[in-house]
Design an enzyme around this catalytic site. Structure first.
Site, PDB file in Angstrom:
ATOM      1  N   GLU A 257       0.843  -1.174   0.045  1.00  0.00           N
ATOM      2  CA  GLU A 257       0.121  -0.098   0.111  1.00  0.00           C
ATOM      3  C   GLU A 257       0.817   1.093  -0.003  1.00  0.00           C
ATOM      4  O   GLU A 257       2.239   1.159   0.365  1.00  0.00           O
ATOM      5  CB  GLU A 257      -0.816  -0.119   1.317  1.00  0.00           C
ATOM      6  N   ASP A 258       0.458   2.354  -0.720  1.00  0.00           N
ATOM      7  CA  ASP A 258       1.344   3.688  -0.690  1.00  0.00           C
ATOM      8  C   ASP A 258       1.102   4.119   0.551  1.00  0.00           C
ATOM      9  O   ASP A 258       2.202   4.856   1.085  1.00  0.00           O
ATOM     10  CB  ASP A 258       0.914   4.373  -1.846  1.00  0.00           C
TER      11      ASP A 258
ATOM     12  N   ASP B 289      -3.850   5.905   5.813  1.00  0.00           N
ATOM     13  CA  ASP B 289      -4.432   7.578   6.581  1.00  0.00           C
ATOM     14  C   ASP B 289      -5.389   6.933   7.558  1.00  0.00           C
ATOM     15  O   ASP B 289      -5.274   6.743   8.483  1.00  0.00           O
ATOM     16  CB  ASP B 289      -4.985   7.995   5.070  1.00  0.00           C
TER      17      ASP B 289
ATOM     18  N   ARG C  27       1.553  11.856  -9.725  1.00  0.00           N
ATOM     19  CA  ARG C  27       1.742  10.438  -9.373  1.00  0.00           C
ATOM     20  C   ARG C  27       3.216  10.179  -9.931  1.00  0.00           C
ATOM     21  O   ARG C  27       3.910   9.180  -9.301  1.00  0.00           O
ATOM     22  CB  ARG C  27       0.745   9.350  -9.937  1.00  0.00           C
TER      23      ARG C  27
ATOM     24  N   PHE D 155      -0.730  16.887   3.692  1.00  0.00           N
ATOM     25  CA  PHE D 155      -1.196  16.427   2.100  1.00  0.00           C
ATOM     26  C   PHE D 155      -0.263  16.036   1.159  1.00  0.00           C
ATOM     27  O   PHE D 155       0.457  16.908   0.669  1.00  0.00           O
ATOM     28  CB  PHE D 155      -2.323  17.415   1.604  1.00  0.00           C
TER      29      PHE D 155
END
Ligand code: PRP
Length: 185
Positions: A100-101, A104, A166, A153
């Site tokens: 997973e990147d 959150d 990206r 963010f």
């Protein structure tokens, strides 16, 4: 439409590469001897991370992808997680590593882990590049985490803002510049 913003580097490409070497070493040790490892990338955000990570893992690996979505183009995460694309492989009895990147709120990972566990893999672990613990709403942690980050963010290295950025080779943080960026005409 997005508001004007600039991107400040938070984690350099070099720091990411070094950390991935560490993570891959730990992962290779953990799964040593297995020939049934399937590395599952969560699209779209993990596509660069998984590409770099699997090249450092010293084991035979199968690579598969799953797409789950919890955001629209908005900055806030909704609680609904939808599976947009499922795995091609059956994972029963396999060793699964979910890649997973960013974790959150944790809703995406929680949902995906529960889904995959219901398919009875032999082992299931998670490797996340980034963890933003300040935002967590579901108590879940990756087995291996690249970097813990503050509640900023972030974009780049696979992660988007409104489907852009990206392709940045580093992790950056978005800084909104209202009404216009410094130096802008
Ligand atoms: C992002 C990110 C994680 C998830 C994390 O995915 O890639 O998968 O949200 O958020 P959570 O912990 O609050 O659930 P997104 O749905 O934006 O899709 P993408 O990977 O295609 O950008």
């Amino acid at each position: 439409m997005t508001k004007p913003y600039v991107i400040d580097e938070l984690i350099s490409a070099k720091a990411i590469a070094a950390r991935i070497e560490d993570l891959a070493r730990q992962i290779s040790r953990h799964y040593a001897g297995t020939d049934k490892l399937v590395v599952v990338g969560l699209l779209r955000g993990s596509f660069i991370f998984i590409a770099d990570l699997v090249r450092e893992i010293d084991l035979p690996v199968e690579v598969d992808f799953l797409e789950a979505s919890s955001y629209g183009n908005a900055m806030e995460t909704s609680r609904e997680v939808r599976i947009l694309k499922d795995l091609r492989s059956a994972i029963e009895g396999r060793d699964v590593l979910v890649v997973e990147d960013i974790v959150d709120t944790g809703f995406t990972l929680h949902h995906v882990v529960n889904l995959l566990k219901s398919r009875n893999p032999a082992r299931l672990e998670v490797c996340a590049l980034l963890d933003k613990p300040a935002r967590r709403e579901v108590p879940i942690r990756a087995t291996w985490t690249g970097f813990e980050i503050p509640d900023e963010f972030v974009v780049g290295y696979g992660i988007d803002y409104a489907q852009r950025n990206r392709n940045l080779p580093f992790i950056g943080k978005v800084r909104f510049t209202d009404p216009a960026p410094e130096g802008a005409a």
